[in-house]
Design a protein around this motif. Structure first.
Motif, PDB file in Angstrom:
ATOM      1  N   ALA A   1       0.804  -1.223   0.000  1.00 58.75           N
ATOM      2  CA  ALA A   1       0.000   0.000   0.000  1.00 58.75           C
ATOM      3  C   ALA A   1       0.835   1.270   0.000  1.00 58.75           C
ATOM      4  N   ASP A   2       2.149   1.140   0.075  1.00 53.56           N
ATOM      5  CA  ASP A   2       3.041   2.302   0.127  1.00 53.56           C
ATOM      6  C   ASP A   2       3.503   2.643  -1.285  1.00 53.56           C
ATOM      7  N   SER A   3       3.073   3.787  -1.794  1.00 51.97           N
ATOM      8  CA  SER A   3       3.417   4.167  -3.169  1.00 51.97           C
ATOM      9  C   SER A   3       4.914   4.379  -3.354  1.00 51.97           C
ATOM     10  N   ARG A   4       5.638   4.578  -2.261  1.00 51.76           N
ATOM     11  CA  ARG A   4       7.095   4.774  -2.358  1.00 51.76           C
ATOM     12  C   ARG A   4       7.852   3.456  -2.421  1.00 51.76           C
ATOM     13  N   ALA A   5       7.179   2.363  -2.152  1.00 53.30           N
ATOM     14  CA  ALA A   5       7.835   1.050  -2.118  1.00 53.30           C
ATOM     15  C   ALA A   5       7.887   0.464  -3.522  1.00 53.30           C
TER      16      ALA A   5
END
Length: 288
Positions: A100-104
């Motif tokens: 759910a982390d767009s930076r991952a």
């Protein structure tokens, strides 16, 4: 019939122990002799994600599946295809909170996202379990604690809302056996964000002896991880650790408490129940 995969792993073995004895359970394992904790009525069978013929037999008559696969491969694609063909109705999949982390954008997270999409598009009912790091990851420190009273880790001040694997397993069993979990995502964390340095301090209190935290640099961590994992997985883990250093893993979610009707387990509680893995308490012999 419930099928459990990954039954010799961190979550799968806890799931096996918690499924009610009056339910029909089949356990798939590449090495059936390594399965422990299953009820007397459980059916333990050989199966391999890379062997479609074995999957056809394993999935015969199965209604619901607990699915655990290893990072980096294409096991999900073949298994989901076989499950759909066998008439499976629901798959409860172990994924990861980083999805759910767009930076991952590390390899492991991209792999998890792809497999979530495969399951969502399968036509079967799905439930996604997205845990934060398992508290049991601290077991990787057991050797150095027993030998040197030291914990060595990368970014010791990084806070992580890590989760007790037993809580993840209990949520999984509910999703497998209760209504109301179809097409839902459950993000699973512990009750607080805690750093490796803080975990070390709590272990020291429980063991009643001093422990030292020794922070690894990125290259030291790369070398240490390289002894256990392939190079591409090592780089993914280092990228993930960097996100943790930036605070990406500190958010606490209340889903565990909401689903189980009790507070999520703490690291101290998990550690107290697994203290023998870290050696004997109080080498001085006192009671503190």
């Amino acid at each position: 019939m419930i099928l459990v995969t990954g039954a010799t792993g961190t979550i799968g073995r806890e799931v096996v122990r918690r499924i009610p004895a009056d339910l029909a359970v089949r356990i798939m394992a590449r090495h059936p002799e390594r399965v422990t904790g299953a009820g007397a009525e459980a059916e333990i069978v050989h199966g391999d994600f890379s062997d479609p013929a074995s999957l056809a037999g394993v999935l015969r008559g199965v209604r619901t599946v607990f699915l655990v696969t290893n990072p980096g491969g294409d096991d999900d694609e073949g298994f989901i295809r076989a499950a759909r063909s066998a008439g499976v109705r629901q798959v409860v999949k172990l994924s990861a909170a980083a999805v759910a982390d767009s930076r991952a954008e590390d390899l492991i997270t991209r792999w998890q996202r792809r497999n979530e999409d495969l399951l969502r598009g399968s036509g079967m009912e799905w439930t996604l379990l997205r845990p934060r790091a398992f508290m049991s990851n601290a077991l990787s420190w057991a050797g150095s604690i027993r030998s040197d009273d030291v914990v060595r880790a990368l970014y010791g001040a990084s806070a992580n809302a890590c989760v007790d694997p037993r809580d993840v397993a209990e949520v999984a069993v509910r999703a497998l056996t209760e209504d109301g979990h179809a097409d839902r995502v459950h993000t699973l964390t512990g009750p607080e964000a805690i750093s490796a340095a803080e975990q070390t301090a709590q272990l020291a209190e429980l063991l009643r002896r001093p422990l030292r935290f020794e922070e690894l640099g990125p290259e030291q961590a790369r070398t240490a991880l390289g002894a256990r994992y392939p190079a591409d997985i090592v780089e993914a883990l280092l990228e993930s650790a960097e996100r943790g250093r930036e605070g990406a893993k500190a958010e606490v979610d209340g889903t565990v408490a909401g689903l189980l009707g009790r507070p999520a387990g703490t690291f101290r509680g998990w550690a107290a129940d697994h203290l023998s893995a870290f050696g004997n308490a109080s080498r001085c012999g006192g009671t503190g």
